[in-house]
Design an enzyme around this catalytic site. Structure first.
Site, PDB file in Angstrom:
ATOM      1  N   TYR A 196      -7.442 -64.167 -67.040  1.00 50.54           N
ATOM      2  CA  TYR A 196      -8.171 -64.784 -68.149  1.00 50.54           C
ATOM      3  C   TYR A 196      -9.429 -65.509 -67.666  1.00 50.54           C
ATOM      4  O   TYR A 196     -10.073 -66.195 -68.449  1.00 50.54           O
ATOM      5  CB  TYR A 196      -7.285 -65.786 -68.898  1.00 50.54           C
ATOM      6  CG  TYR A 196      -6.178 -65.165 -69.727  1.00 50.54           C
ATOM      7  CD1 TYR A 196      -5.770 -63.857 -69.522  1.00 50.54           C
ATOM      8  CD2 TYR A 196      -5.541 -65.906 -70.710  1.00 50.54           C
ATOM      9  CE1 TYR A 196      -4.756 -63.303 -70.265  1.00 50.54           C
ATOM     10  CE2 TYR A 196      -4.528 -65.351 -71.462  1.00 50.54           C
ATOM     11  CZ  TYR A 196      -4.138 -64.043 -71.240  1.00 50.54           C
ATOM     12  OH  TYR A 196      -3.129 -63.496 -71.985  1.00 50.54           O
TER      13      TYR A 196
ATOM     14  N   LYS B  79       4.804 -62.185 -59.873  1.00 51.31           N
ATOM     15  CA  LYS B  79       5.054 -60.787 -59.510  1.00 51.31           C
ATOM     16  C   LYS B  79       4.554 -60.620 -58.080  1.00 51.31           C
ATOM     17  O   LYS B  79       3.720 -59.746 -57.763  1.00 51.31           O
ATOM     18  CB  LYS B  79       4.300 -59.876 -60.505  1.00 51.31           C
ATOM     19  CG  LYS B  79       4.688 -58.434 -60.432  1.00 51.31           C
ATOM     20  CD  LYS B  79       5.982 -58.111 -61.154  1.00 51.31           C
ATOM     21  CE  LYS B  79       6.314 -56.642 -60.984  1.00 51.31           C
ATOM     22  NZ  LYS B  79       7.650 -56.300 -61.505  1.00 51.31           N
TER      23      LYS B  79
ATOM     24  N   ASP C   3       9.367 -60.003 -64.719  1.00 46.47           N
ATOM     25  CA  ASP C   3      10.124 -59.097 -65.592  1.00 46.47           C
ATOM     26  C   ASP C   3      11.602 -59.487 -65.622  1.00 46.47           C
ATOM     27  O   ASP C   3      12.241 -59.493 -66.687  1.00 46.47           O
ATOM     28  CB  ASP C   3       9.933 -57.618 -65.205  1.00 46.47           C
ATOM     29  CG  ASP C   3       9.828 -57.383 -63.709  1.00 46.47           C
ATOM     30  OD1 ASP C   3       9.716 -58.369 -62.958  1.00 46.47           O
ATOM     31  OD2 ASP C   3       9.865 -56.219 -63.282  1.00 46.47           O
TER      32      ASP C   3
ATOM     33  N   ASP D   5       1.076 -67.128 -71.114  1.00 47.31           N
ATOM     34  CA  ASP D   5       0.696 -66.821 -72.494  1.00 47.31           C
ATOM     35  C   ASP D   5       1.803 -66.014 -73.167  1.00 47.31           C
ATOM     36  O   ASP D   5       2.256 -66.320 -74.278  1.00 47.31           O
ATOM     37  CB  ASP D   5      -0.625 -66.029 -72.461  1.00 47.31           C
ATOM     38  CG  ASP D   5      -1.238 -65.891 -73.839  1.00 47.31           C
ATOM     39  OD1 ASP D   5      -0.746 -66.531 -74.783  1.00 47.31           O
ATOM     40  OD2 ASP D   5      -2.220 -65.137 -73.971  1.00 47.31           O
TER      41      ASP D   5
END
Ligand code: NAD
Length: 359
Positions: free
Chosen positions: A124, A191, A224, A248
């Site tokens: 972002y 991740k 995940d 987000d």
């Protein structure tokens, strides 16, 4: 002590939920000296600027603001309100408690988590290269020639910067929140197995910061897996700290788990100011109908009271909101079994019920 706070009602349904929230905050007995200021589509249409300098000046002088939602004007050339506020006050930490109060319709009644989202870095950051542009072709050539990293023809590219500085302060904010609010555990989500130099750095810094706070449990989860576990065993999660993009997405997951957007509060904490606002937007189709749920902004007000060290008032206000929701009588349409339930009350009557509960 009287607290000097900037109050931005916003636009769309913002002014209605803002008025309901102001009345409840004042009913706690805490003294406020509000400075009401404009932001959003109405002032944009009147003055050509959705975030006037006088509004920024007011927040600069007070350091604390509560803000109703604002519609992002669709006309080109305007300044984005949220980006401008984030930059001006370096609002790096977005804190979003997601607690399922008794009485809401949810499949996840045990949910009581706090999302701490980094607000300034990651995908972002706005460093983007458009497909077919001269810049993207220069970047692709550099990647191919200098690093041997090929990208497909016709690619667009977004850059994901994650810094040691940005990671350190957001993880520290998560531990500080945990300590100040009696929480037991911080989970860092990432991740790092795939993005070793961005998410990997975030994780490395998180582990280092955790060592400074041995009284709070620390663990990490691959994002995940976190999404899977959070809906399978929500009771195992407490404070979750995440880089911007994951934060987000998990914020909206959390809002869904606690009964919807009308219930999800937020606080944006920065180095030179703090701005409290709901997760939801201005819901313009309900504007002027005294219909939408003010709970999310009211609970953002509870977060503000805690920031102002008005702990007793915050506890009383939260308990009163929770009790009105638990009874399920004087609540807005979104908290009723069906959306057209004739017994639903309006925004201001919900506030009346909360105020009555605090007496
Ligand atoms: P929205 O959150 O305004 O509304 C989506 C739907 O969620 C509504 O139609 C309604 O069904 C429900 N909803 C939202 N708030 C509710 C409440 N308090 N009570 C009951 N139901 C509620 O999202 P949108 O329609 O995508 O966005 C509208 C405008 O808000 C856009 O211009 C967007 O840019 C802006 N926005 C502003 C903020 C902000 O100011 N922080 C945040 C998100 C979106």
């Amino acid at each position: 002590m009287t607290h000097r706070v900037t109050f931005i009602p916003g636009d769309g349904t913002g002014p209605e939920i803002a008025e309901a929230t102001r009345r409840v905050l004042e009913a706690t007995g805490v003294e406020f000296d509000w400075d009401f200021q404009d932001a959003g589509i109405d002032v944009y249409e009147a003055e050509g600027n959705p975030l006037p300098e006088r509004t920024l000046e007011s927040i600069r002088a007070r350091g604390v603001a509560i803000k109703g939602p604002t519609t992002t004007p669709v006309a080109s050339g305007h300044r984005s309100i949220n980006v401008a506020l984030r930059q001006e006050f370096d609002l790096y930490a977005c804190i979003r408690p997601c607690k399922a109060y008794e009485g809401v319709r949810t499949r996840f009644p045990e949910t009581d988590i706090v999302i701490v989202r980094e607000n300034t870095e990651d995908l972002y950051a706005g460093i983007e290269f458009e497909r077919g542009s001269a810049d993207v072709e220069r970047l692709r050539a550099f990647l191919a020639d200098e690093l041997g990293a090929s990208t497909r023809d016709g690619s667009g590219i977004s850059i994901k910067p994650i810094s040691e500085y940005g990671s350190e302060r957001i993880v520290e904010a998560a531990f500080t929140y945990a300590k100040d609010n009696g929480r037991r555990k911080v989970t860092a989500a990432h991740k790092a197995n795939i993005m070793k130099f961005s998410d990997g750095l975030f994780l490395e810094v998180a582990r280092r910061v955790a060592e400074r706070h041995p009284e709070i449990e620390f663990e990490d989860r691959i994002i995940d897996n976190l999404c899977n576990q959070i809906v399978s065993r929500p009771e195992e999660y407490d404070v979750i700290v995440l880089p911007n993009l994951y934060g987000d997405i998990v914020s909206d997951l959390g809002a869904g788990m606690i009964g919807g957007l009308g219930l999800a509060p937020g606080g944006n904490i920065g180095t030179t100011g703090a701005i409290f606002e709901a997760t939801h937007g201005s819901a313009p189709k309900y504007k002027g109908q005294n219909k939408v749920n003010p709970t999310a902004l009211m609970l953002s007000g509870v977060l503000m009271l805690r920031q102002l060290d008005e702990t007793d008032a915050a506890d009383r206000m939260e308990a009163a909101i929770a009790e009105v929701i638990r009874r399920g009588e004087k609540v807005t349409y979104d908290l009723k079994p069906t959306r057209d339930d004739p017994s639903a009350v309006g925004t201001s009557e919900f506030a009346d019920a909360v105020i009555e509960e605090m007496r």
